[in-house]
Design a protein around this motif. Structure first.
Motif, PDB file in Angstrom:
ATOM      1  N   ALA A 263      45.722  16.423  18.806  1.00 20.34           N
ATOM      2  CA  ALA A 263      45.630  15.150  19.622  1.00 20.34           C
ATOM      3  C   ALA A 263      45.612  13.892  18.560  1.00 20.34           C
ATOM      4  CB  ALA A 263      44.499  15.180  20.512  1.00 20.34           C
ATOM      5  N   ASP A 264      44.860  13.970  17.709  1.00 16.55           N
ATOM      6  CA  ASP A 264      44.692  12.843  16.729  1.00 16.55           C
ATOM      7  C   ASP A 264      46.097  12.672  15.881  1.00 16.55           C
ATOM      8  OD1 ASP A 264      42.066  12.561  17.504  1.00 16.55           O
ATOM      9  OD2 ASP A 264      41.356  13.800  15.767  1.00 16.55           O
ATOM     10  N   THR A 265      47.007  13.702  15.582  1.00 20.65           N
ATOM     11  CA  THR A 265      48.131  13.311  14.918  1.00 20.65           C
ATOM     12  C   THR A 265      49.201  12.533  15.912  1.00 20.65           C
ATOM     13  OG1 THR A 265      47.948  15.195  13.791  1.00 20.65           O
ATOM     14  CG2 THR A 265      50.194  14.349  13.987  1.00 20.65           C
ATOM     15  N   ARG A 266      48.964  13.197  17.448  1.00 19.15           N
ATOM     16  CA  ARG A 266      49.838  12.408  18.488  1.00 19.15           C
ATOM     17  C   ARG A 266      49.345  11.063  18.550  1.00 19.15           C
ATOM     18  NH1 ARG A 266      50.391  17.808  22.243  1.00 19.15           N
ATOM     19  NH2 ARG A 266      50.304  19.276  20.723  1.00 19.15           N
ATOM     20  N   LEU A 267      48.112  10.860  18.488  1.00 19.73           N
ATOM     21  CA  LEU A 267      47.570   9.562  18.809  1.00 19.73           C
ATOM     22  C   LEU A 267      47.978   8.643  17.729  1.00 19.73           C
ATOM     23  CD1 LEU A 267      43.940  10.333  19.886  1.00 19.73           C
ATOM     24  CD2 LEU A 267      45.902   9.257  21.369  1.00 19.73           C
ATOM     25  N   THR A 268      47.962   9.103  16.704  1.00 24.20           N
ATOM     26  CA  THR A 268      48.170   8.163  15.355  1.00 24.20           C
ATOM     27  C   THR A 268      49.868   7.903  15.343  1.00 24.20           C
ATOM     28  OG1 THR A 268      46.521   9.302  13.931  1.00 24.20           O
ATOM     29  CG2 THR A 268      48.318   8.342  12.900  1.00 24.20           C
ATOM     30  N   SER A 269      50.659   8.909  15.839  1.00 29.78           N
ATOM     31  CA  SER A 269      52.085   8.543  15.822  1.00 29.78           C
ATOM     32  C   SER A 269      52.332   7.653  16.949  1.00 29.78           C
ATOM     33  CB  SER A 269      52.800   9.740  16.345  1.00 29.78           C
ATOM     34  OG  SER A 269      52.648  10.813  15.388  1.00 29.78           O
TER      35      SER A 269
ATOM     36  N   ASP B 259      50.039   4.869  27.309  1.00 33.20           N
ATOM     37  CA  ASP B 259      50.092   3.417  28.160  1.00 33.20           C
ATOM     38  C   ASP B 259      50.021   2.254  27.294  1.00 33.20           C
ATOM     39  OD1 ASP B 259      50.707   5.582  30.158  1.00 33.20           O
ATOM     40  OD2 ASP B 259      48.888   5.445  30.917  1.00 33.20           O
ATOM     41  N   TRP B 260      48.732   2.306  26.668  1.00 43.22           N
ATOM     42  CA  TRP B 260      48.582   1.181  26.100  1.00 43.22           C
ATOM     43  C   TRP B 260      49.493   0.579  24.945  1.00 43.22           C
ATOM     44  CZ3 TRP B 260      46.302   0.332  20.607  1.00 43.22           C
ATOM     45  CH2 TRP B 260      45.753  -0.808  20.681  1.00 43.22           C
ATOM     46  N   ALA B 261      49.876   1.600  24.137  1.00 38.26           N
ATOM     47  CA  ALA B 261      50.888   1.213  23.167  1.00 38.26           C
ATOM     48  C   ALA B 261      52.214   0.801  23.735  1.00 38.26           C
ATOM     49  CB  ALA B 261      50.970   2.509  22.120  1.00 38.26           C
ATOM     50  N   ARG B 262      52.667   1.506  24.605  1.00 39.02           N
ATOM     51  CA  ARG B 262      54.034   1.231  25.235  1.00 39.02           C
ATOM     52  C   ARG B 262      53.764  -0.393  25.727  1.00 39.02           C
ATOM     53  NH1 ARG B 262      56.973   4.450  30.245  1.00 39.02           N
ATOM     54  NH2 ARG B 262      59.072   3.211  29.908  1.00 39.02           N
ATOM     55  N   GLY B 263      52.619  -0.647  26.345  1.00 41.09           N
ATOM     56  CA  GLY B 263      52.422  -2.139  26.793  1.00 41.09           C
ATOM     57  C   GLY B 263      52.424  -3.049  25.628  1.00 41.09           C
ATOM     58  N   LEU B 264      51.764  -2.750  24.767  1.00 39.83           N
ATOM     59  CA  LEU B 264      51.604  -3.412  23.567  1.00 39.83           C
ATOM     60  C   LEU B 264      52.802  -3.754  22.655  1.00 39.83           C
ATOM     61  CD1 LEU B 264      49.560  -5.114  21.619  1.00 39.83           C
ATOM     62  CD2 LEU B 264      49.346  -2.915  20.228  1.00 39.83           C
ATOM     63  N   TYR B 265      53.715  -2.781  22.529  1.00 39.61           N
ATOM     64  CA  TYR B 265      54.725  -2.950  21.785  1.00 39.61           C
ATOM     65  C   TYR B 265      55.899  -3.624  22.386  1.00 39.61           C
ATOM     66  CZ  TYR B 265      52.880   0.736  18.775  1.00 39.61           C
ATOM     67  OH  TYR B 265      52.226   1.704  17.891  1.00 39.61           O
ATOM     68  N   GLY B 266      55.733  -3.339  23.840  1.00 38.91           N
ATOM     69  CA  GLY B 266      56.927  -4.123  24.702  1.00 38.91           C
ATOM     70  C   GLY B 266      58.065  -4.130  24.078  1.00 38.91           C
ATOM     71  N   GLU B 267      58.912  -5.237  23.771  1.00 38.02           N
ATOM     72  CA  GLU B 267      60.373  -5.240  23.243  1.00 38.02           C
ATOM     73  C   GLU B 267      60.491  -5.268  21.920  1.00 38.02           C
ATOM     74  OE1 GLU B 267      62.928  -4.456  25.311  1.00 38.02           O
ATOM     75  OE2 GLU B 267      61.467  -4.221  26.890  1.00 38.02           O
ATOM     76  N   ARG B 268      59.246  -5.310  21.117  1.00 36.76           N
ATOM     77  CA  ARG B 268      59.348  -5.490  19.705  1.00 36.76           C
ATOM     78  C   ARG B 268      60.051  -4.463  18.831  1.00 36.76           C
ATOM     79  NH1 ARG B 268      54.264  -6.897  21.614  1.00 36.76           N
ATOM     80  NH2 ARG B 268      53.337  -8.843  20.830  1.00 36.76           N
ATOM     81  N   VAL B 269      60.630  -4.884  17.805  1.00 39.86           N
ATOM     82  CA  VAL B 269      61.346  -4.037  17.010  1.00 39.86           C
ATOM     83  C   VAL B 269      61.184  -3.959  15.450  1.00 39.86           C
ATOM     84  CG1 VAL B 269      63.777  -4.467  18.361  1.00 39.86           C
ATOM     85  CG2 VAL B 269      63.009  -5.852  16.379  1.00 39.86           C
ATOM     86  N   LEU B 270      61.377  -2.857  14.837  1.00 38.08           N
ATOM     87  CA  LEU B 270      61.048  -2.588  13.824  1.00 38.08           C
ATOM     88  C   LEU B 270      62.237  -3.332  12.542  1.00 38.08           C
ATOM     89  CD1 LEU B 270      60.504   1.103  13.867  1.00 38.08           C
ATOM     90  CD2 LEU B 270      58.824  -0.606  13.703  1.00 38.08           C
ATOM     91  N   GLY B 271      62.023  -3.329  11.510  1.00 41.84           N
ATOM     92  CA  GLY B 271      62.911  -3.882  10.361  1.00 41.84           C
ATOM     93  C   GLY B 271      64.087  -3.303  10.455  1.00 41.84           C
TER      94      GLY B 271
ATOM     95  N   ARG C 182      65.675  -2.390  13.020  1.00 37.62           N
ATOM     96  CA  ARG C 182      66.088  -3.157  14.562  1.00 37.62           C
ATOM     97  C   ARG C 182      65.849  -1.850  15.544  1.00 37.62           C
ATOM     98  NH1 ARG C 182      65.906  -7.065  11.800  1.00 37.62           N
ATOM     99  NH2 ARG C 182      67.703  -8.394  11.463  1.00 37.62           N
ATOM    100  N   GLU C 183      65.023  -0.980  15.266  1.00 39.32           N
ATOM    101  CA  GLU C 183      64.945   0.088  16.176  1.00 39.32           C
ATOM    102  C   GLU C 183      63.612  -0.256  17.266  1.00 39.32           C
ATOM    103  OE1 GLU C 183      63.239   4.878  16.415  1.00 39.32           O
ATOM    104  OE2 GLU C 183      63.291   3.560  14.441  1.00 39.32           O
ATOM    105  N   PRO C 184      63.681  -0.155  18.636  1.00 35.46           N
ATOM    106  CA  PRO C 184      62.586  -0.490  18.952  1.00 35.46           C
ATOM    107  C   PRO C 184      61.304   0.229  18.404  1.00 35.46           C
ATOM    108  CG  PRO C 184      64.527  -0.062  20.478  1.00 35.46           C
ATOM    109  CD  PRO C 184      64.593   0.312  19.206  1.00 35.46           C
ATOM    110  N   THR C 185      60.272  -0.421  18.674  1.00 40.00           N
ATOM    111  CA  THR C 185      58.982  -0.118  18.092  1.00 40.00           C
ATOM    112  C   THR C 185      58.512   1.093  18.849  1.00 40.00           C
ATOM    113  OG1 THR C 185      58.453  -2.050  16.966  1.00 40.00           O
ATOM    114  CG2 THR C 185      56.706  -0.719  17.159  1.00 40.00           C
ATOM    115  N   TRP C 186      58.493   0.866  20.118  1.00 40.87           N
ATOM    116  CA  TRP C 186      58.153   1.993  21.312  1.00 40.87           C
ATOM    117  C   TRP C 186      58.874   3.077  20.977  1.00 40.87           C
ATOM    118  CZ3 TRP C 186      54.435   4.241  23.350  1.00 40.87           C
ATOM    119  CH2 TRP C 186      54.675   5.139  24.213  1.00 40.87           C
ATOM    120  N   SER C 187      60.264   3.329  20.864  1.00 40.35           N
ATOM    121  CA  SER C 187      61.027   4.269  20.891  1.00 40.35           C
ATOM    122  C   SER C 187      60.566   4.948  19.353  1.00 40.35           C
ATOM    123  CB  SER C 187      62.525   4.038  20.696  1.00 40.35           C
ATOM    124  OG  SER C 187      63.018   3.345  21.839  1.00 40.35           O
TER     125      SER C 187
END
Length: 121
Positions: free
Chosen positions: A99-105, A64-76, A78-83
């Motif tokens: 869980a730690d690996t999933r969190l890191t991702s 929930d936190w990362a989804r809100g933080l990334y919002g509509e941002r994109v990577l170099g 052009r892929e959405p950061t959240w996706s």
């Protein structure tokens, strides 16, 4: 010779760092996606699958936190950061990683977003 090989060969011969290379050519980048069928559980359910209650709660909070933080941002690429983050985390979950690996991702770009908030808008 592929573009990726040419860039890497040039980078090695010129002594540039790998981080310099990524700004010159994104042909080496790979988009991460994860297919979810219509009958599949929600992505969050898949991320929590196989975890104990405490770890599942941590993953949900990070999701929930990362989804809100990334919002509509994109990577170099052009892929959405959240996706990208969600795709990596779903791959980690499908491999039954901890869980730690999933969190890191999920949080892979948090440091960059927080240190350069305008760069990613």
């Amino acid at each position: 010779m592929s573009t990726c090989r040419r860039v890497l060969a040039r980078t090695r011969s010129e002594g540039d760092s790998a981080s310099d290379c990524r700004f010159q050519d994104n042909a080496c980048m790979v988009a991460v996606t994860h297919s979810l069928s219509a009958s599949a559980a929600s992505a969050l359910d898949l991320l929590r699958e196989g975890l104990g209650p405490d770890d599942a709660a941590r993953v949900e909070q990070a999701h929930d936190w990362a989804r809100g933080l990334y919002g509509e941002r994109v990577l170099g690429t052009r892929e959405p950061t959240w996706s990208h983050a969600l795709g990596m985390a779903l791959i980690a979950a499908s491999l039954r990683l901890d869980a730690d690996t999933r969190l890191t991702s999920l949080c892979f770009a948090v440091g960059d977003v927080l240190s350069n908030p305008e760069k990613h808008r």
